[in-house]
Design a protein around this motif. Structure first.
Motif, PDB file in Angstrom:
ATOM      1  N   PRO A   1      50.359  60.768  54.646  1.00 22.58           N
ATOM      2  CA  PRO A   1      50.713  60.287  55.948  1.00 22.58           C
ATOM      3  C   PRO A   1      52.442  60.020  56.069  1.00 22.58           C
ATOM      4  O   PRO A   1      53.035  59.790  55.071  1.00 22.58           O
ATOM      5  N   GLU A   2      53.040  60.389  57.105  1.00 21.65           N
ATOM      6  CA  GLU A   2      54.371  60.532  57.362  1.00 21.65           C
ATOM      7  C   GLU A   2      55.175  59.361  56.624  1.00 21.65           C
ATOM      8  O   GLU A   2      56.203  59.389  56.148  1.00 21.65           O
ATOM      9  N   LYS A   3      54.697  58.070  57.155  1.00 18.73           N
ATOM     10  CA  LYS A   3      55.560  56.974  56.899  1.00 18.73           C
ATOM     11  C   LYS A   3      55.487  56.657  55.459  1.00 18.73           C
ATOM     12  O   LYS A   3      56.411  56.571  54.736  1.00 18.73           O
ATOM     13  N   SER A   4      54.167  56.863  54.805  1.00 22.53           N
ATOM     14  CA  SER A   4      54.299  56.604  53.374  1.00 22.53           C
ATOM     15  C   SER A   4      54.831  57.680  52.513  1.00 22.53           C
ATOM     16  O   SER A   4      55.247  57.501  51.369  1.00 22.53           O
TER      17      SER A   4
ATOM     18  N   TYR B   1      57.460  57.029  49.869  1.00 26.03           N
ATOM     19  CA  TYR B   1      57.296  57.662  48.663  1.00 26.03           C
ATOM     20  C   TYR B   1      58.365  58.481  48.136  1.00 26.03           C
ATOM     21  O   TYR B   1      58.811  58.207  46.825  1.00 26.03           O
ATOM     22  N   LEU B   2      59.172  59.291  48.871  1.00 26.87           N
ATOM     23  CA  LEU B   2      60.203  60.194  48.380  1.00 26.87           C
ATOM     24  C   LEU B   2      61.218  59.343  48.048  1.00 26.87           C
ATOM     25  O   LEU B   2      61.937  59.535  47.070  1.00 26.87           O
ATOM     26  N   GLU B   3      61.538  58.174  48.873  1.00 26.71           N
ATOM     27  CA  GLU B   3      62.647  57.278  48.536  1.00 26.71           C
ATOM     28  C   GLU B   3      62.654  56.940  47.283  1.00 26.71           C
ATOM     29  O   GLU B   3      63.628  56.853  46.425  1.00 26.71           O
ATOM     30  N   SER B   4      61.401  56.288  46.701  1.00 28.48           N
ATOM     31  CA  SER B   4      61.513  55.926  45.373  1.00 28.48           C
ATOM     32  C   SER B   4      60.910  57.168  44.261  1.00 28.48           C
ATOM     33  O   SER B   4      61.201  56.678  42.979  1.00 28.48           O
ATOM     34  N   ASN B   5      60.381  58.057  44.765  1.00 30.54           N
ATOM     35  CA  ASN B   5      60.058  59.253  43.637  1.00 30.54           C
ATOM     36  C   ASN B   5      60.867  60.440  43.622  1.00 30.54           C
ATOM     37  O   ASN B   5      60.400  61.501  43.308  1.00 30.54           O
ATOM     38  N   MET B   6      61.893  60.671  44.480  1.00 27.14           N
ATOM     39  CA  MET B   6      62.571  61.966  44.721  1.00 27.14           C
ATOM     40  C   MET B   6      62.905  62.535  43.308  1.00 27.14           C
ATOM     41  O   MET B   6      62.615  63.757  43.225  1.00 27.14           O
ATOM     42  N   ALA B   7      63.424  61.861  42.452  1.00 24.39           N
ATOM     43  CA  ALA B   7      63.704  62.228  41.249  1.00 24.39           C
ATOM     44  C   ALA B   7      62.606  62.923  40.246  1.00 24.39           C
ATOM     45  O   ALA B   7      62.707  64.140  39.692  1.00 24.39           O
ATOM     46  N   HIS B   8      61.406  62.338  40.306  1.00 26.32           N
ATOM     47  CA  HIS B   8      60.041  62.719  39.845  1.00 26.32           C
ATOM     48  C   HIS B   8      59.690  64.058  40.566  1.00 26.32           C
ATOM     49  O   HIS B   8      59.223  64.983  39.764  1.00 26.32           O
ATOM     50  N   VAL B   9      59.775  64.093  41.912  1.00 23.31           N
ATOM     51  CA  VAL B   9      59.114  65.337  42.602  1.00 23.31           C
ATOM     52  C   VAL B   9      60.025  66.668  42.167  1.00 23.31           C
ATOM     53  O   VAL B   9      59.860  67.623  41.832  1.00 23.31           O
ATOM     54  N   CYS B  10      61.480  66.319  42.115  1.00 25.23           N
ATOM     55  CA  CYS B  10      62.516  67.423  41.729  1.00 25.23           C
ATOM     56  C   CYS B  10      62.117  67.783  40.468  1.00 25.23           C
ATOM     57  O   CYS B  10      62.073  68.984  40.216  1.00 25.23           O
ATOM     58  N   ALA B  11      61.989  66.855  39.550  1.00 24.32           N
ATOM     59  CA  ALA B  11      61.853  67.050  37.972  1.00 24.32           C
ATOM     60  C   ALA B  11      60.457  67.944  37.826  1.00 24.32           C
ATOM     61  O   ALA B  11      60.364  69.032  37.069  1.00 24.32           O
ATOM     62  N   SER B  12      59.228  67.533  38.647  1.00 22.70           N
ATOM     63  CA  SER B  12      58.217  68.279  38.514  1.00 22.70           C
ATOM     64  C   SER B  12      58.185  69.572  39.240  1.00 22.70           C
ATOM     65  O   SER B  12      57.611  70.648  38.581  1.00 22.70           O
TER      66      SER B  12
END
Ligand code: KG4
Ligand code: ZN
Length: 346
Positions: free
Chosen positions: A231-234, A238-249
């Motif tokens: 959902p958009e809010k989460s 989520y991206l605020e705290s996991n952006m580095a993980h998403v980029c690395a993945s």
């Protein structure tokens, strides 16, 4: 004399205006004397390059960039023995500015002009450093518009082994960065953020094709579906705290996909020398994976200096220099070609 096949004491002026960087370089005897790049950062706020703005900016700054390149080289126009210009592929309006400027200058100076394929320029970036790779070699070209694997048996003797069937690797970086709200161009920022992330955090899909081809549309939609499933809010939180993980993945998936055909090609051909060129060759994860791979197979990875990975005119001058030395020059009817093909043979 720096290396075997480039040998005359010739001063070549290189001009590159295929996209959004206005670049001019001066090389003599294959040695870079100056390489000036003026980047049009104002495209960033549009999320991509706006063609008309790009051509107008090239026209506005080209003479200034030329003057700066000559000044930094300690040269004058009278020293120029030949001109090399990117003929294509690229944005037609942008190419036209460089090509018509180069031809006019060549006529005025009475020197030859050589139209260069942008990818041939990237390949020649491998010869700008002190240590030139030896033939035969495999060259992985990864830029914003192209992803290709070729075999180079001698100067200009190249065979295309594989290519992307859809998006280029750099395009995947740029599009995913846009989805993540990271701006344009996406590669450098994803690379930087990924350094502090866990590449195993998300198992994004890796598309594997037979032979040496790639497809990057799957990873792009993989990231999109992954984000849309929240959902958009989460998602924002989520991206605020996991952006580095998403980029690395994401980066790990692209690197896995890019490297697989190179490994197969090394095994099939027995060639251990690998050149990595194009804007995405600046990627730290890709560099270290390919360096480890070539090392483990008794070969060697050659990557241009960071300054010569991104679009620049020194590589165009080097490609033009090698052509001019063979006695080839373009006719003055040469025109900008937005989809110039990169044939098997130069
Ligand atoms: O070769 P280039 O400067 O221009 C083209 O000919 O396309 O390549 C630009 C591309 C862009 O897609 C940019 O995001 C990507 O190279 N790039 C990177 C990195 N630096 C630039 N991609 C991944 N990691 C990087 N560090
Ligand atoms: Zn390029």
């Amino acid at each position: 004399m720096k290396m075997g096949y480039f040998h005359r004491d010739m001063t070549v002026l290189g001009i590159e205006t295929s996209c959004d960087d206005t670049a001019v370089a001066v090389i003599t005897d294959g040695i870079v004397r100056s390489s000036v790049i003026s980047s049009q950062l104002d495209h960033a706020r549009f999320g991509g390059v706006v063609p008309e703005l790009a051509s107008r900016a090239h026209e506005r700054v080209l003479v200034t960039v030329l003057r700066k390149a000559l000044e930094e080289a300690g040269a004058t126009l009278a020293d120029v023995d030949g001109i090399a210009v990117t003929q294509g592929p690229g944005l037609v309006g942008s190419l036209l500015v460089g090509v018509s400027f180069a031809k006019t200058l060549a006529v005025g100076l009475g020197v030859p002009v050589e139209g260069v394929h942008h990818l041939d320029g990237h390949v020649h970036s491998l010869f700008l450093g002190d240590e030139a790779p030896s033939f035969p070699m495999l060259v992985l070209i990864v830029s914003g518009g192209h992803t290709q694997l070729m075999r180079l048996d001698a100067p200009g003797k190249r065979t295309l082994m594989g290519k992307t069937r859809d998006d280029a690797a750099g395009e995947a970086f740029d599009k995913v960065a846009k989805m993540l709200g990271l701006g344009y161009p996406g590669g450098p920022v994803i690379d930087r953020l990924a350094a502090n992330g866990d590449p195993g955090h998300v198992a994004f899909p890796r598309t594997r094709l037979p032979g040496y081809d790639w497809s990057f549309s799957g990873i792009k939609t993989g990231v999109l579906y992954y984000l849309n499933a929240m959902p958009e809010k989460s998602r924002t939180e989520y991206l605020e705290s996991n952006m580095a993980h998403v980029c690395a993945s994401f980066q790990a998936a692209v690197v896995d996909m890019l490297v697989a055909p190179v490994e197969r090609a090394m095994e099939a051909t027995g060639i251990g020398t690998v050149g990595l060129v194009g804007g995405v060759s600046a990627n730290s994860a890709l560099r270290s994976r390919l360096s480890a791979l070539t090392g483990s197979m008794g070969g060697q990875l050659h990557v241009p200096d960071l300054a010569h990975c991104m679009d620049n005119a020194a590589m165009i001058a080097m490609a033009g220099f090698s052509h001019l030395l063979t006695g080839h020059a373009s006719p003055l009817t040469m025109t900008a070609h937005p989809s110039l093909p990169f044939g098997d043979l130069a």
